[in-house]
Design an enzyme around this catalytic site. Structure first.
Site, PDB file in Angstrom:
ATOM      1  N   LYS A  98       0.865  -1.185   0.000  1.00 12.36           N
ATOM      2  CA  LYS A  98       0.000   0.000   0.000  1.00 12.36           C
ATOM      3  C   LYS A  98       0.903   1.236   0.000  1.00 12.36           C
ATOM      4  O   LYS A  98       1.735   1.389   0.907  1.00 12.36           O
ATOM      5  CB  LYS A  98      -0.877   0.031   1.251  1.00 12.36           C
ATOM      6  CG  LYS A  98      -2.047  -0.917   1.177  1.00 12.36           C
ATOM      7  CD  LYS A  98      -3.004  -0.723   2.329  1.00 12.36           C
ATOM      8  CE  LYS A  98      -4.219  -1.618   2.164  1.00 12.36           C
ATOM      9  NZ  LYS A  98      -3.929  -2.994   1.731  1.00 12.36           N
ATOM     10  N   ASP A 135      -1.332  -2.205  -4.112  1.00 13.36           N
ATOM     11  CA  ASP A 135      -2.741  -2.201  -3.705  1.00 13.36           C
ATOM     12  C   ASP A 135      -3.388  -0.855  -4.049  1.00 13.36           C
ATOM     13  O   ASP A 135      -2.703   0.161  -4.142  1.00 13.36           O
ATOM     14  CB  ASP A 135      -2.850  -2.377  -2.181  1.00 13.36           C
ATOM     15  CG  ASP A 135      -2.672  -3.830  -1.742  1.00 13.36           C
ATOM     16  OD1 ASP A 135      -2.624  -4.724  -2.599  1.00 13.36           O
ATOM     17  OD2 ASP A 135      -2.582  -4.049  -0.510  1.00 13.36           O
ATOM     18  N   ARG A 185      -4.977  -6.668 -11.009  1.00 18.41           N
ATOM     19  CA  ARG A 185      -5.915  -7.313 -10.084  1.00 18.41           C
ATOM     20  C   ARG A 185      -7.230  -6.543 -10.126  1.00 18.41           C
ATOM     21  O   ARG A 185      -7.250  -5.323  -9.941  1.00 18.41           O
ATOM     22  CB  ARG A 185      -5.354  -7.265  -8.662  1.00 18.41           C
ATOM     23  CG  ARG A 185      -6.334  -7.808  -7.617  1.00 18.41           C
ATOM     24  CD  ARG A 185      -5.891  -7.485  -6.189  1.00 18.41           C
ATOM     25  NE  ARG A 185      -4.598  -8.048  -5.880  1.00 18.41           N
ATOM     26  CZ  ARG A 185      -3.810  -7.586  -4.892  1.00 18.41           C
ATOM     27  NH1 ARG A 185      -4.198  -6.564  -4.157  1.00 18.41           N
ATOM     28  NH2 ARG A 185      -2.649  -8.143  -4.664  1.00 18.41           N
ATOM     29  N   THR A 227     -11.794 -12.092  -6.018  1.00 21.67           N
ATOM     30  CA  THR A 227     -13.149 -12.076  -5.460  1.00 21.67           C
ATOM     31  C   THR A 227     -13.436 -13.412  -4.776  1.00 21.67           C
ATOM     32  O   THR A 227     -12.847 -14.432  -5.143  1.00 21.67           O
ATOM     33  CB  THR A 227     -14.210 -11.825  -6.561  1.00 21.67           C
ATOM     34  OG1 THR A 227     -15.508 -11.788  -5.961  1.00 21.67           O
ATOM     35  CG2 THR A 227     -14.195 -12.878  -7.661  1.00 21.67           C
ATOM     36  N   HIS A 228     -14.352 -13.371  -3.784  1.00 21.52           N
ATOM     37  CA  HIS A 228     -14.824 -14.614  -3.167  1.00 21.52           C
ATOM     38  C   HIS A 228     -16.218 -14.947  -3.661  1.00 21.52           C
ATOM     39  O   HIS A 228     -16.827 -15.911  -3.228  1.00 21.52           O
ATOM     40  CB  HIS A 228     -14.862 -14.467  -1.636  1.00 21.52           C
ATOM     41  CG  HIS A 228     -13.619 -13.849  -1.103  1.00 21.52           C
ATOM     42  ND1 HIS A 228     -13.510 -12.503  -0.854  1.00 21.52           N
ATOM     43  CD2 HIS A 228     -12.423 -14.390  -0.820  1.00 21.52           C
ATOM     44  CE1 HIS A 228     -12.294 -12.244  -0.435  1.00 21.52           C
ATOM     45  NE2 HIS A 228     -11.607 -13.358  -0.406  1.00 21.52           N
TER      46      HIS A 228
END
Ligand code: FDA
Length: 309
Positions: A98, A135, A185, A227-228
């Site tokens: 980050k 990120d 991503r 992703t979940h």
């Protein structure tokens, strides 16, 4: 529905003090964060790699306003990278950084300091035989983060980007970043964003996620599908075959501790599956974003909080 109030509450210093000193927090944190030091992170990585999963490691911390703290974070990444290399893990494990943890939010020369620090980490990653992904944080930093990424990619083209489907701008950012060799991503987005810049309903975010998937999977880059969500995973798989993507030309990503059985199932089915492993003592912001996404955990957490009053 609970997401916005929780993310708002999380900004209070009082709430932060309370949450970080409560014993019950430690138990919940362990579900999402394997440990606090490099050794813990390396052990967790070795276990995941044994299960044929790949890893990206995040040394927790964000929004630092202290240059020494930013330097300490860079050092933590350097230590991590050399420990991963010493254990022979860098073929399967990279790092996620980050920019606000390495100086982007510093009042003076934040952008320049973060860029130099990111370069140091990218160089160490390359020497260790691996890569860095930058990120993405809240929307006020998107332009600065993409500008830093463009600079970094001049010397380290392997550096990964992150785009958040909840932002209105993201479909167009996907097009701009969909070139050969570009690792991107795609996530839904984890911050509390205003409706001028972000879709607010789950349905609109999901629709945007699918549009972005189409751009990335039909493009020339290397999509990292983070992703979940079972529906997004199904759609991504069918788009990947529609666009003739080989399994090695994209990957799925999930967070440590979330849907671990699904992580293994995808890896066993021949997909590349990478797990994002956060570690360190600065877990507060990360935990709050995870709780905001998961009402079941939040209810348990708030009950424990009230019973301690
Ligand atoms: P969504 O939140 O809609 O959840 C779909 C389903 O997944 C749920 O119904 C549930 O079954 C399961 N699930 C989701 N969260 C869970 C939880 N906490 N516990 C248990 N089950 C859960 N964000 C960002 O803004 N910047 C970034 O750089 C990144 N980086 C990143 C890397 C990786 C590898 C991942 C997977 C995610 C991120 N994110 C992120 C976070 C991302 O934006 C998003 O907030 C979360 O992934 C949750 O969104 P889902 O796509 O999983 O869908």
């Amino acid at each position: 529905m609970l997401r916005q109030p929780l993310l708002l509450l999380a900004r209070s210093d009082q709430v932060k003090r309370l949450v970080t000193t409560m014993p019950v927090s430690a138990g919940i944190v362990r579900g999402y964060v394997p440990g606090e030091d490099t050794q813990d992170a390396v052990e967790a990585t070795a276990g995941l790699v044994d299960d044929h999963l790949r890893v990206t490691l995040d040394y927790l911390g964000e929004d630092t306003l202290d240059a020494d703290q930013a330097d300490a974070t860079v050092q933590a990444y350097l230590d991590l990278l050399s420990s991963l290399a010493a254990r022979g893990l860098t073929r399967h494990a990279e790092v996620s950084v980050k920019l606000s943890a390495i100086g982007q939010a510093l009042p003076q020369y934040g952008h320049k300091i973060a860029l130099e620090n990111a370069r140091t980490i990218c160089r160490a990653a390359r020497n260790a035989g691996t890569t860095v992904t930058i990120d993405m944080e809240d929307h006020t930093t998107t332009d600065a983060t993409l500008a830093t990424l463009r600079e970094l990619r001049k010397d380290f083209p392997e550096t990964g980007a992150v785009l958040q489907a909840y932002l209105h701008r993201t479909e167009s950012d996907c097009r701009a970043l969909s070139y050969e060799g570009s690792r991107v991503r795609l996530c839904k987005g984890a911050y509390d964003e205003p409706d001028e810049v972000a879709f607010q309903s789950r349905l609109d975010v999901d629709k945007s996620y699918v549009r972005c998937l189409k751009v990335l999977l039909s493009g020339q880059g290397y999509p990292m599908i983070a992703t979940h969500d079972p529906r997004m995973i199904r759609i991504a798989s069918s788009l990947a075959s529609r666009y003739g993507r080989e399994a090695a030309s994209y990957e799925f990503q999930m967070l440590y501790g979330i849907r671990p059985d699904e992580q293994l199932r995808l890896a066993e089915a021949g997909e590349s599956m990478r797990v994002y492993v956060p570690y360190g003592t600065e877990w507060y912001g990360y935990l709050m974003r995870r709780l905001a996404e998961r009402p079941q955990n939040l209810t348990f957490f708030l009950r424990s909080l009230i019973s301690k009053q």
